[in-house]
Design a protein around this motif. Structure first.
Motif, PDB file in Angstrom:
ATOM      1  N   UNK A  44      34.921  30.270  24.728  1.00 21.78           N
ATOM      2  CA  UNK A  44      33.936  29.822  23.665  1.00 21.78           C
ATOM      3  C   UNK A  44      33.936  30.650  22.322  1.00 21.78           C
ATOM      4  N   UNK A  45      34.394  31.848  22.561  1.00 25.01           N
ATOM      5  CA  UNK A  45      34.313  32.730  21.244  1.00 25.01           C
ATOM      6  C   UNK A  45      35.360  33.698  21.549  1.00 25.01           C
ATOM      7  N   UNK A  46      35.972  33.975  20.427  1.00 25.85           N
ATOM      8  CA  UNK A  46      36.884  35.180  20.464  1.00 25.85           C
ATOM      9  C   UNK A  46      36.455  36.476  20.131  1.00 25.85           C
ATOM     10  N   UNK A  47      35.226  36.606  20.031  1.00 23.48           N
ATOM     11  CA  UNK A  47      34.290  37.915  19.568  1.00 23.48           C
ATOM     12  C   UNK A  47      33.915  38.586  20.851  1.00 23.48           C
ATOM     13  N   UNK A  48      34.523  39.853  20.946  1.00 28.15           N
ATOM     14  CA  UNK A  48      33.841  40.484  22.230  1.00 28.15           C
ATOM     15  C   UNK A  48      32.331  41.011  22.000  1.00 28.15           C
ATOM     16  N   UNK A  49      32.143  41.154  20.762  1.00 24.83           N
ATOM     17  CA  UNK A  49      30.617  41.501  20.632  1.00 24.83           C
ATOM     18  C   UNK A  49      29.708  40.565  20.716  1.00 24.83           C
ATOM     19  N   UNK A  50      30.175  39.086  20.722  1.00 24.76           N
ATOM     20  CA  UNK A  50      29.175  37.964  20.922  1.00 24.76           C
ATOM     21  C   UNK A  50      29.287  37.845  22.343  1.00 24.76           C
ATOM     22  N   UNK A  51      29.880  38.199  23.207  1.00 26.14           N
ATOM     23  CA  UNK A  51      30.185  38.168  24.665  1.00 26.14           C
ATOM     24  C   UNK A  51      29.395  39.337  25.171  1.00 26.14           C
ATOM     25  N   UNK A  52      29.488  40.501  24.721  1.00 26.51           N
ATOM     26  CA  UNK A  52      28.709  41.617  25.044  1.00 26.51           C
ATOM     27  C   UNK A  52      27.134  41.590  24.735  1.00 26.51           C
ATOM     28  N   UNK A  53      26.737  40.881  23.574  1.00 19.51           N
ATOM     29  CA  UNK A  53      25.363  40.588  23.381  1.00 19.51           C
ATOM     30  C   UNK A  53      24.694  39.704  24.279  1.00 19.51           C
ATOM     31  N   UNK A  54      25.432  38.685  24.376  1.00 20.59           N
ATOM     32  CA  UNK A  54      24.988  37.609  25.296  1.00 20.59           C
ATOM     33  C   UNK A  54      24.876  37.867  26.718  1.00 20.59           C
ATOM     34  N   UNK A  55      25.853  38.412  27.246  1.00 20.95           N
ATOM     35  CA  UNK A  55      25.631  39.008  28.528  1.00 20.95           C
ATOM     36  C   UNK A  55      24.819  40.122  29.034  1.00 20.95           C
ATOM     37  N   UNK A  56      24.508  40.861  27.846  1.00 21.34           N
ATOM     38  CA  UNK A  56      23.479  41.947  27.786  1.00 21.34           C
ATOM     39  C   UNK A  56      22.219  41.178  27.756  1.00 21.34           C
ATOM     40  N   UNK A  57      21.976  40.505  26.866  1.00 18.70           N
ATOM     41  CA  UNK A  57      20.656  39.669  26.686  1.00 18.70           C
ATOM     42  C   UNK A  57      20.286  38.923  28.255  1.00 18.70           C
ATOM     43  N   UNK A  58      21.268  38.358  28.789  1.00 19.61           N
ATOM     44  CA  UNK A  58      21.101  37.472  30.020  1.00 19.61           C
ATOM     45  C   UNK A  58      20.816  38.594  31.094  1.00 19.61           C
TER      46      UNK A  58
END
Length: 205
Positions: A44-58
């Protein structure tokens, strides 16, 4: 180490339907969502930052939910730690008295905590082997949050069982001697009555 007790609630039989279905859903939702986004977020996204933030939030939402809501409702336990006046860390445990938790709700609570911690442990090994150190950091965050809840609830469960054993021992120590004394007195009187009856029968015409 301090402990408190929750107010009692209505009994729940393990054969009855789930009493807290929404709580069970919440207990599993954030865990599952974090794992799924970790595995498929790159689609869904190529940005690791977005993945990091989303997973950390969850993961953070899951940690808070398990620590403050689902543990209290599903297994009757809650824990936290606080800093004492001398600067030391003090564990605080709460346990609900009286009624046993719903069997399946309790199993889901414990098995999911152990299971998802093991899953993140597996992810840790795969990121090390694959030299994906950015993802390794994310997995370390996940393991830290999951392990904190596992250790906290294991300590809380042990504390609750210890309180139950102590209460049983106190009751036995308080009422045991008097019950034994009453039983011995009853047996003595019964034996005396039986002896008197036998004597009267023997001395009869």
């Amino acid at each position: 180490m301090a402990d408190n007790a929750f107010a009692d609630t209505a009994p729940v039989s393990s054969t009855e339907p789930y009493r807290h279905p929404k709580t069970v859903f919440a207990h599993l939702f954030f865990k599952t969502a974090a794992v799924l986004f970790y595995l498929f977020g790159a689609y869904f996204t190529t940005s690791f930052v977005v993945i990091f933030v989303m997973v950390t939030t969850l993961l953070s939402l899951d940690f808070w939910t398990v620590k403050n809501v689902t543990g209290r409702l599903l297994v009757g336990l809650r824990w936290w730690n606080k800093v004492a006046e001398d600067g030391s860390t003090e564990w605080v445990f709460e346990s609900k008295k009286g009624k046993e938790p719903h069997l399946m709700e309790s199993r889901i609570f414990w098995w999911s905590m152990y299971g998802f911690t093991a899953i993140w442990g597996l992810f840790f090994l795969t990121t090390l082997v694959g030299l994906k150190f950015g993802y390794t950091l994310l997995v370390v965050v996940a393991l830290t949050l999951h392990t904190s809840n596992v250790v906290g609830y294991m300590k809380c469960d042990t504390n609750a069982k210890a309180k139950l054993s102590t209460a049983a021992a106190d009751i036995a120590g308080t009422y045991g001697p008097s019950m034994l004394s009453s039983a011995a007195s009853y047996l003595t009187k019964s034996s005396s009555s039986a002896g008197d009856t036998a004597g009267t029968t023997a001395s009869g015409p």
